[in-house]
Design a protein around this motif. Structure first.
Motif, PDB file in Angstrom:
ATOM      1  N   VAL A  37       0.875  -1.165   0.000  1.00 24.50           N
ATOM      2  CA  VAL A  37       0.000   0.000   0.000  1.00 24.50           C
ATOM      3  C   VAL A  37       0.915   1.217   0.000  1.00 24.50           C
ATOM      4  O   VAL A  37       1.824   1.318   0.833  1.00 24.50           O
ATOM      5  CB  VAL A  37      -0.923   0.041   1.242  1.00 24.50           C
ATOM      6  N   GLY A  38       0.700   2.123  -0.944  1.00 25.65           N
ATOM      7  CA  GLY A  38       1.463   3.359  -1.006  1.00 25.65           C
ATOM      8  C   GLY A  38       0.581   4.528  -0.609  1.00 25.65           C
ATOM      9  O   GLY A  38      -0.589   4.587  -0.996  1.00 25.65           O
ATOM     10  N   VAL A  55       1.376   1.760  -8.219  1.00 25.99           N
ATOM     11  CA  VAL A  55       0.336   1.195  -9.090  1.00 25.99           C
ATOM     12  C   VAL A  55       0.953   0.193 -10.068  1.00 25.99           C
ATOM     13  O   VAL A  55       0.425  -0.908 -10.262  1.00 25.99           O
ATOM     14  CB  VAL A  55      -0.431   2.322  -9.829  1.00 25.99           C
ATOM     15  N   GLU A  56       2.084   0.554 -10.658  1.00 29.41           N
ATOM     16  CA  GLU A  56       2.776  -0.338 -11.608  1.00 29.41           C
ATOM     17  C   GLU A  56       3.181  -1.647 -10.929  1.00 29.41           C
ATOM     18  O   GLU A  56       3.154  -2.707 -11.550  1.00 29.41           O
ATOM     19  CB  GLU A  56       4.008   0.361 -12.182  1.00 29.41           C
ATOM     20  N   ALA A  57       3.544  -1.593  -9.649  1.00 26.44           N
ATOM     21  CA  ALA A  57       3.958  -2.781  -8.903  1.00 26.44           C
ATOM     22  C   ALA A  57       2.767  -3.616  -8.435  1.00 26.44           C
ATOM     23  O   ALA A  57       2.942  -4.634  -7.768  1.00 26.44           O
ATOM     24  CB  ALA A  57       4.808  -2.368  -7.703  1.00 26.44           C
ATOM     25  N   GLY A  58       1.545  -3.164  -8.754  1.00 25.76           N
ATOM     26  CA  GLY A  58       0.350  -3.899  -8.350  1.00 25.76           C
ATOM     27  C   GLY A  58      -0.119  -3.573  -6.946  1.00 25.76           C
ATOM     28  O   GLY A  58      -0.960  -4.275  -6.384  1.00 25.76           O
ATOM     29  N   GLY A  59       0.403  -2.489  -6.393  1.00 21.04           N
ATOM     30  CA  GLY A  59       0.010  -2.081  -5.046  1.00 21.04           C
ATOM     31  C   GLY A  59      -1.261  -1.256  -5.040  1.00 21.04           C
ATOM     32  O   GLY A  59      -1.769  -0.847  -6.081  1.00 21.04           O
ATOM     33  N   ARG A  60      -1.767  -1.022  -3.841  1.00 17.51           N
ATOM     34  CA  ARG A  60      -2.948  -0.189  -3.644  1.00 17.51           C
ATOM     35  C   ARG A  60      -2.477   1.191  -3.238  1.00 17.51           C
ATOM     36  O   ARG A  60      -1.541   1.344  -2.466  1.00 17.51           O
ATOM     37  CB  ARG A  60      -3.822  -0.804  -2.544  1.00 17.51           C
ATOM     38  N   LEU A  61      -3.136   2.207  -3.762  1.00 13.33           N
ATOM     39  CA  LEU A  61      -2.747   3.589  -3.524  1.00 13.33           C
ATOM     40  C   LEU A  61      -3.770   4.279  -2.633  1.00 13.33           C
ATOM     41  O   LEU A  61      -4.971   4.168  -2.850  1.00 13.33           O
ATOM     42  CB  LEU A  61      -2.644   4.323  -4.862  1.00 13.33           C
ATOM     43  N   GLU A  91      -7.899   5.186  -2.982  1.00 14.25           N
ATOM     44  CA  GLU A  91      -8.724   5.621  -1.860  1.00 14.25           C
ATOM     45  C   GLU A  91      -8.261   7.043  -1.565  1.00 14.25           C
ATOM     46  O   GLU A  91      -7.061   7.286  -1.423  1.00 14.25           O
ATOM     47  CB  GLU A  91      -8.473   4.730  -0.643  1.00 14.25           C
ATOM     48  N   VAL A  92      -9.172   7.994  -1.507  1.00  6.24           N
ATOM     49  CA  VAL A  92      -8.799   9.394  -1.283  1.00  6.24           C
ATOM     50  C   VAL A  92      -9.291   9.841   0.094  1.00  6.24           C
ATOM     51  O   VAL A  92     -10.462   9.683   0.422  1.00  6.24           O
ATOM     52  CB  VAL A  92      -9.373  10.318  -2.380  1.00  6.24           C
ATOM     53  N   VAL A  93      -8.363  10.391   0.864  1.00  7.81           N
ATOM     54  CA  VAL A  93      -8.652  10.934   2.186  1.00  7.81           C
ATOM     55  C   VAL A  93      -8.363  12.434   2.113  1.00  7.81           C
ATOM     56  O   VAL A  93      -7.257  12.829   1.743  1.00  7.81           O
ATOM     57  CB  VAL A  93      -7.751  10.287   3.262  1.00  7.81           C
ATOM     58  N   THR A  94      -9.340  13.258   2.427  1.00  7.61           N
ATOM     59  CA  THR A  94      -9.146  14.717   2.386  1.00  7.61           C
ATOM     60  C   THR A  94      -9.122  15.249   3.806  1.00  7.61           C
ATOM     61  O   THR A  94     -10.033  14.994   4.589  1.00  7.61           O
ATOM     62  CB  THR A  94     -10.272  15.401   1.580  1.00  7.61           C
TER      63      THR A  94
END
Length: 160
Positions: A37-38, A55-61, A91-94
């Protein structure tokens, strides 16, 4: 699952971008697909390079926006397409700030570090400015006991 946050300079020179991209890619290779997770604010430069490699590594952003006006006030037109593409896949956190300012950036750094097990810092080693920048995030991470991977390949420079 490993969660890694990023902080870094927004003004990487053109020649530095591929050096940093390869160094970040190397750090992320240690994690298998689906195990990463990045966490990024998606600022121009290091934050975006890191997010693209996650994203390229298949991780979740996970994207942490410092303020409600961040996209409109701080994202320049030439950066908007990549910002929007990455934000749409995340996933966006503001943070609860109307305006992007020092307090909002500090809060975003705190939120990122709260979520992270380690920090990748694309950083030239310049001292903290006290304004929620790269060195400030590194100092905060170290104070929390988070491991910090400093990425500044030989030949790197800040520029345009």
């Amino acid at each position: 699952m490993t969660t890694i946050a990023v902080t870094g300079h927004t003004d990487l020179s053109e020649a530095t971008v591929p050096l940093v991209r390869e160094a970040v890619r190397g750090l992320l290779r240690e994690h298998g697909r689906g195990e990463l997770v990045g966490v990024s604010c998606l600022a121009r430069g290091a934050d975006t390079l890191f997010a693209e490699e996650v994203v390229e590594a298949g991780g979740r952003l996970v994207v942490v926006l410092p303020s409600r006006d961040y996209r409109g006030a701080k994202v320049k037109p030439d950066h908007a397409p990549v910002f929007d593409r990455l934000a749409a896949a995340a996933e966006v956190v503001t943070m609860p700030y109307d305006v992007a300012n020092r307090h909002a950036y500090e809060a975003a750094n705190t939120e990122m570090l709260k979520r992270a097990e380690r920090l990748v810092a694309v950083w030239d080693g310049a001292p903290p400015s006290g304004k929620g920048g790269t060195a400030d995030a590194v100092a905060q991470a170290r104070a929390l006991g988070l491991p910090v991977d400093v990425v500044w390949p030989v030949g790197s420079a800040r520029g345009a």
